[in-house]
Scaffold this active site. Structure first.
Site, PDB file in Angstrom:
ATOM      1  N   GLY A 129      37.675  38.564  37.171  1.00  0.00           N
ATOM      2  CA  GLY A 129      38.406  39.703  36.633  1.00  0.00           C
ATOM      3  C   GLY A 129      39.835  39.317  36.304  1.00  0.00           C
ATOM      4  O   GLY A 129      40.165  38.947  35.170  1.00  0.00           O
ATOM      5  N   HIS A 174      27.487  46.781  38.636  1.00  0.00           N
ATOM      6  CA  HIS A 174      27.686  46.648  40.077  1.00  0.00           C
ATOM      7  C   HIS A 174      27.943  48.048  40.618  1.00  0.00           C
ATOM      8  O   HIS A 174      29.035  48.589  40.462  1.00  0.00           O
ATOM      9  CB  HIS A 174      28.890  45.705  40.305  1.00  0.00           C
ATOM     10  N   HIS A 212      30.665  42.345  33.422  1.00  0.00           N
ATOM     11  CA  HIS A 212      30.436  42.930  34.748  1.00  0.00           C
ATOM     12  C   HIS A 212      31.161  44.273  34.810  1.00  0.00           C
ATOM     13  O   HIS A 212      32.370  44.348  34.577  1.00  0.00           O
ATOM     14  CB  HIS A 212      30.991  41.956  35.793  1.00  0.00           C
ATOM     15  N   ASP A 247      32.044  47.398  37.189  1.00  0.00           N
ATOM     16  CA  ASP A 247      32.092  47.958  38.547  1.00  0.00           C
ATOM     17  C   ASP A 247      32.081  49.470  38.460  1.00  0.00           C
ATOM     18  O   ASP A 247      33.010  50.067  37.917  1.00  0.00           O
ATOM     19  CB  ASP A 247      33.389  47.526  39.253  1.00  0.00           C
ATOM     20  N   ASP A 261      31.599  37.320  43.422  1.00  0.00           N
ATOM     21  CA  ASP A 261      32.430  38.334  42.767  1.00  0.00           C
ATOM     22  C   ASP A 261      33.658  38.605  43.639  1.00  0.00           C
ATOM     23  O   ASP A 261      33.539  39.157  44.724  1.00  0.00           O
ATOM     24  CB  ASP A 261      31.583  39.610  42.610  1.00  0.00           C
ATOM     25  N   GLY A 262      34.819  38.183  43.155  1.00  0.00           N
ATOM     26  CA  GLY A 262      36.054  38.479  43.875  1.00  0.00           C
ATOM     27  C   GLY A 262      36.856  37.236  44.198  1.00  0.00           C
ATOM     28  O   GLY A 262      36.387  36.329  44.885  1.00  0.00           O
ATOM     29  N   GLY A 285      36.777  46.760  46.035  1.00  0.00           N
ATOM     30  CA  GLY A 285      37.440  47.944  45.486  1.00  0.00           C
ATOM     31  C   GLY A 285      38.495  47.703  44.423  1.00  0.00           C
ATOM     32  O   GLY A 285      38.781  48.579  43.631  1.00  0.00           O
ATOM     33  N   PHE A 286      39.058  46.520  44.417  1.00  0.00           N
ATOM     34  CA  PHE A 286      40.138  46.236  43.467  1.00  0.00           C
ATOM     35  C   PHE A 286      39.999  44.820  42.927  1.00  0.00           C
ATOM     36  O   PHE A 286      39.481  43.939  43.612  1.00  0.00           O
ATOM     37  CB  PHE A 286      41.506  46.358  44.151  1.00  0.00           C
ATOM     38  N   GLY A 287      40.530  44.603  41.746  1.00  0.00           N
ATOM     39  CA  GLY A 287      40.656  43.247  41.243  1.00  0.00           C
ATOM     40  C   GLY A 287      41.892  42.614  41.862  1.00  0.00           C
ATOM     41  O   GLY A 287      42.734  43.306  42.438  1.00  0.00           O
ATOM     42  N   GLY A 288      41.984  41.310  41.763  1.00  0.00           N
ATOM     43  CA  GLY A 288      43.201  40.620  42.179  1.00  0.00           C
ATOM     44  C   GLY A 288      43.289  40.307  43.668  1.00  0.00           C
ATOM     45  O   GLY A 288      44.280  39.736  44.108  1.00  0.00           O
TER      46      GLY A 288
HETATM   47  C1  DX5 Z   1      35.953  44.174  43.309  1.00  0.00           C
HETATM   48  C2  DX5 Z   1      35.019  44.074  42.148  1.00  0.00           C
HETATM   49  C3  DX5 Z   1      35.179  42.868  41.287  1.00  0.00           C
HETATM   50  C4  DX5 Z   1      36.563  42.644  40.736  1.00  0.00           C
HETATM   51  C5  DX5 Z   1      36.853  41.167  40.811  1.00  0.00           C
HETATM   52  O1  DX5 Z   1      35.451  44.947  44.345  1.00  0.00           O
HETATM   53  O2  DX5 Z   1      33.666  44.110  42.550  1.00  0.00           O
HETATM   54  O3  DX5 Z   1      34.231  42.844  40.246  1.00  0.00           O
HETATM   55  O4  DX5 Z   1      36.737  43.071  39.419  1.00  0.00           O
HETATM   56  O5  DX5 Z   1      38.150  40.950  40.393  1.00  0.00           O
HETATM   57  P1  DX5 Z   1      38.936  39.607  40.665  1.00  0.00           P
HETATM   58  O6  DX5 Z   1      38.230  38.492  39.930  1.00  0.00           O
HETATM   59  O7  DX5 Z   1      40.301  39.880  40.134  1.00  0.00           O
HETATM   60  O8  DX5 Z   1      38.922  39.379  42.156  1.00  0.00           O
HETATM   61 ZN    ZN Z   2      32.098  43.751  41.040  1.00  0.00          ZN
END
Ligand code: DX5
Ligand code: ZN
Length: 221
Positions: A201, A69, A36, A38, A179-180, A145-148
């Protein structure tokens, strides 16, 4: 034991950006189903990530399903460039454009799967008139916008229920992708609710492109 109708994708947003190739390689050798990617432009979301060349290079170097994405403003201005990199799946946000239907057709005509992606606050009702042409619906299940970021149970429980009911009543084949905030502790429950495509992620990478937590995660199923 991993059920065979589940698909798990690795979001390289949580990998070390200096080692993206290694992160993709590690995901493939862990039997991840797709990568995936982003794409963030610093406008539709705060962060900035990659561009079409990244997709082209992943396709050139690896035999892996790429799930793009697009988290960008006015995707109509850049979509063609991404499609020229031959991604396997592309999702766009209806909040980012006036031309969702047209762009979804453009994605499908390129041979890729077309998806409609929705932020947490975007109601399912607002995409009903797109469901007839999409192959999948990507539900962002945490702040974008962010992972985690953590999984938003308060919003997602009814959202998943609504999309499942619509899929059934309209008899559409579309896949539901989350996703998320997906981790070992909620993956199994969500799978039981009927979701079978997940993007992970931070749960997989922990900023270490060489060591994925895939086995640990998949063991909960
Ligand atoms: C966030 C992204 C996701 C992100 C998910 O806006 O679209 O793809 O990488 O990360 P996790 O699994 O850490 O929430
Ligand atoms: Zn994503």
């Amino acid at each position: 034991m991993r059920p065979n109708n589940i698909e798990i994708g690795a979001s390289i947003l949580s990998a070390d950006f200096c080692y993206i190739g290694e992160a993709v390689e590690e995901a493939i050798s862990s039997n991840i189903d797709f990568i995936h990617v982003d794409i963030m432009d610093g406008k539709f979301v705060e962060s900035i990530t990659w561009g079409p060349q990244t997709i082209a290079d992943i396709k050139k170097n690896f035999n892996v399903v790429t799930d793009v994405h697009l988290m960008v403003e006015k995707p109509e201005q850049v979509l063609e460039q991404y499609l020229n990199a031959y991604p396997d799946r592309v999702s766009i946000h209806p909040e980012s454009t006036y031309f969702s239907r047209k762009l979804l057709h453009q994605i499908k005509n390129s041979g890729a799967e077309a998806g409609i992606a929705m932020k947490l606050e975007t109601p399912i009702e607002s995409v009903i008139n797109l469901l007839d042409i999409v192959d999948f619906v990507l539900l962002l299940s945490s702040e974008e916008g962010f992972g985690g970021n953590s999984y938003s149970e308060a919003i997602m429980t009814s959202k998943i229920c609504k999309i499942m009911n619509l899929k059934k009543s309209l008899n559409y084949k579309l896949k539901i992708q989350l996703d998320g905030g997906i981790k070992g502790h909620n993956l199994g429950v969500l799978y039981e609710q009927g979701v079978n495509r997940f993007v992970l992620g931070s749960a997989l990478y922990n900023n270490d492109p060489f060591k994925m937590n895939y086995e640990k995660i998949i063991n909960v199923l």
